[in-house]
Write a protein that holds these residues in place. Sequence first.
Motif, PDB file in Angstrom:
ATOM      1  N   GLU A  92      -8.125 -11.360   0.203  1.00 38.95           N
ATOM      2  CA  GLU A  92      -8.579 -11.827  -1.099  1.00 38.95           C
ATOM      3  C   GLU A  92      -7.465 -11.747  -2.143  1.00 38.95           C
ATOM      4  N   GLU A 109      -3.478   0.589   5.935  1.00 36.37           N
ATOM      5  CA  GLU A 109      -4.091  -0.538   6.664  1.00 36.37           C
ATOM      6  C   GLU A 109      -4.569  -0.078   8.023  1.00 36.37           C
ATOM      7  N   VAL A 149      -2.464   9.614  -4.746  1.00 39.89           N
ATOM      8  CA  VAL A 149      -3.497   8.616  -5.077  1.00 39.89           C
ATOM      9  C   VAL A 149      -4.502   8.575  -3.926  1.00 39.89           C
ATOM     10  N   ASP A 196      -4.144 -14.441  -4.742  1.00 36.55           N
ATOM     11  CA  ASP A 196      -4.199 -15.157  -6.007  1.00 36.55           C
ATOM     12  C   ASP A 196      -3.370 -14.348  -6.987  1.00 36.55           C
ATOM     13  N   HIS A 214     -12.664  -9.431 -10.818  1.00 35.68           N
ATOM     14  CA  HIS A 214     -12.319  -8.658  -9.630  1.00 35.68           C
ATOM     15  C   HIS A 214     -10.807  -8.495  -9.510  1.00 35.68           C
ATOM     16  N   LEU A 215     -10.073  -9.601  -9.740  1.00 34.04           N
ATOM     17  CA  LEU A 215      -8.604  -9.533  -9.653  1.00 34.04           C
ATOM     18  C   LEU A 215      -8.049  -8.564 -10.694  1.00 34.04           C
ATOM     19  N   VAL A 239      -4.371   4.877   0.695  1.00 35.43           N
ATOM     20  CA  VAL A 239      -4.219   3.434   0.921  1.00 35.43           C
ATOM     21  C   VAL A 239      -3.501   3.253   2.236  1.00 35.43           C
ATOM     22  N   PHE A 247      -2.622  -5.487  -7.653  1.00 39.08           N
ATOM     23  CA  PHE A 247      -2.738  -4.032  -7.814  1.00 39.08           C
ATOM     24  C   PHE A 247      -2.453  -3.330  -6.509  1.00 39.08           C
ATOM     25  N   TYR A 248      -1.560  -2.400  -6.557  1.00 34.72           N
ATOM     26  CA  TYR A 248      -1.276  -1.542  -5.418  1.00 34.72           C
ATOM     27  C   TYR A 248      -0.594  -0.299  -5.974  1.00 34.72           C
ATOM     28  N   PRO A 249      -0.876   0.864  -5.413  1.00 36.27           N
ATOM     29  CA  PRO A 249      -0.341   2.087  -6.053  1.00 36.27           C
ATOM     30  C   PRO A 249       1.183   2.144  -6.113  1.00 36.27           C
ATOM     31  N   SER A 296       4.518   3.939  -0.041  1.00 36.23           N
ATOM     32  CA  SER A 296       3.340   4.794   0.132  1.00 36.23           C
ATOM     33  C   SER A 296       3.514   5.614   1.393  1.00 36.23           C
ATOM     34  N   ARG A 345      -1.589 -15.268  -9.636  1.00 36.21           N
ATOM     35  CA  ARG A 345      -1.536 -15.683 -11.057  1.00 36.21           C
ATOM     36  C   ARG A 345      -0.137 -15.512 -11.649  1.00 36.21           C
ATOM     37  N   ARG A 364      -9.628  -5.971 -11.675  1.00 36.71           N
ATOM     38  CA  ARG A 364     -10.306  -4.700 -11.417  1.00 36.71           C
ATOM     39  C   ARG A 364     -11.195  -4.291 -12.598  1.00 36.71           C
ATOM     40  N   SER A 379      -7.374  -6.265   3.743  1.00 36.89           N
ATOM     41  CA  SER A 379      -7.245  -6.122   2.293  1.00 36.89           C
ATOM     42  C   SER A 379      -6.441  -7.253   1.665  1.00 36.89           C
TER      43      SER A 379
END
Lengths: 492, 96
Positions: free
Chosen positions: A270, B96, B91, A273, B13-14, B94, A86-88, A135, A275, B16, A267
Amino acid sequence: MTNQTTWEVVIGLEIHAQLATRSKIFSGSPTQYGAEPNTQADLVDLGYPGVLPVLNAEAVRMAVKFGLATGSTVATRSVFARKNYFYPDLPKGYQISQYEKPIVEHGKMDIMLEDGTIKTIGITRAHLEEDAGKSLHEGLVGASGIDLNRAGTPLLEIVSEPDMRSAKEAIAYLKKIHSLVRYLEICDGNMQEGSFRCDANVSVRRFGAEKFGTRCEIKNVNSFRYVEKAINYEVARQIDVIEGGGTITQETRLYDANKDETRSMRSKEEANDYRYFPDPDLLPVVIAADYIEAVRGTLPELPDQKAARFHSDYALSAYDAGVLTASREMADYYEASLRTLNLGTDAGKLHSAAKLAANWVMGDLSAALNNHNLDIGQSPMDSTRFAGLLVRLLDETISGKIAKEVFEAMWSEGATADAIIESRGLRQITDISAIEQAISEVMAASPKQLADYRAGKDKLFGYFVGQTMKATQGKANPAVLNDLLQKMLPGA
Amino acid sequence: MSLTRRDVEGIAHLARLQLSDQDLSRYTDSLTKIFAFVEQLSAVDTGAVEPMAHPLAGEAQRLRLDSVSESNHRDLYQENAPLVEAGLYVVPRVIE
């Protein structure tokens, strides 16, 4: 302290090359850079429900081209997979990429090290995927703005083996790939605009250690110089940590060019993963053997082939041949100027002209282009006008020193070499009696130096060369002048 | 194979998803059952079976010509966006 004899650096690169297609990889939106935000994002790019991706044939052709040019295996069957995160800037919540079955695998690329030796870097794979959006953070308080024009732009991700042992090797490889994709006309290579990007996986280990050290991935480096600086910073950091008794954590780090340092991107820790699973919206990509052969037939002469030809046909050093062929435009310019000289079949003549032309292209011309921030394709002096200068050097109308003055005037005034030589009276003096006359005058004006020279101070020879050149405004033919001085200075 | 609560927490969590304690137990049970159902496949020897990437076996992806077929409909599409500024979708920050 960094101890270079204790630590071996291990680097692998992941290069993202935006493919130079007109439309996106899975939609009919344009890919042109610099449009108003979100004006080039359609329903597929925006990830609307119910839409289906349809693969762009040109993106496939370009990937195959790259595979063939790097001696890779081109998969007759490759599969698109979903990489989930997930990322905008990723509206679907997954990126369409390739995972288990990429389109290109097991290639290689030769690079030339500083000492002139050749090293082969393995290319693990190159796969097709879609780019994400962008972004933007400026001008918004506590918020980010998303521009999805870039979303869906085709990318070829080129993954190397961890074969590089210094930042310099990594840069040599990166430049080689950069040159290749431009030769192949599959990517414009524009790093400022992000068409050609690079992540570096960096680790260190003690020399002789069998296992690789834990690696960190450095992201966000957008120039050759920064890639080198980022790697060097990261290597020093890792050695410091280990020598200080710490351990390296596998993580993604961001390079900050302003501070010249890398820092952890928390960020991402984690998020590893993804998938992956085969994308049910896309069938396997099947490529027929005759299609691959047809694409092979369209490959241009590649940088290494061109360099080898320059070496053998023009008797250039491997280094010169490498520099001249690094970009196709420069190689073309060079060869066009040689063709203008119309040298015939005399190998000796060709080789000396080729060396002269090489020196001028790599020297004064490249320096002038650099100073004006121009590519050779944008050179205000075309190869014909440039060759005009070489003609006058080869027929000894002007000396190398005067030629620099002529070159500068040609560059700024846009005139031909002949026009400049005529209007400024720069024609070299080869008339022996005129030079003899000048020498006699210098000798008469320098009795002390002449006496010292004759008494054995050989070094003063240069003084007489200088004085006579000055007297002739640099126009005396250096070889003729030298000969005459050898005869005249010792006296009768 | 059975899933632990931790596994389910990680998956949630993955994805959300915010799960209550009660939900977490329920999902752990039902996901474990789904796994058990799929596990039946292990009884079959699939060593000689080529893995399928798609249920339409033998079909190949159709390709489209590289031409631009879409024009700009930004205003229409952005009617669906909760917040837009200067053509950008806005949004929560976001960076870093």
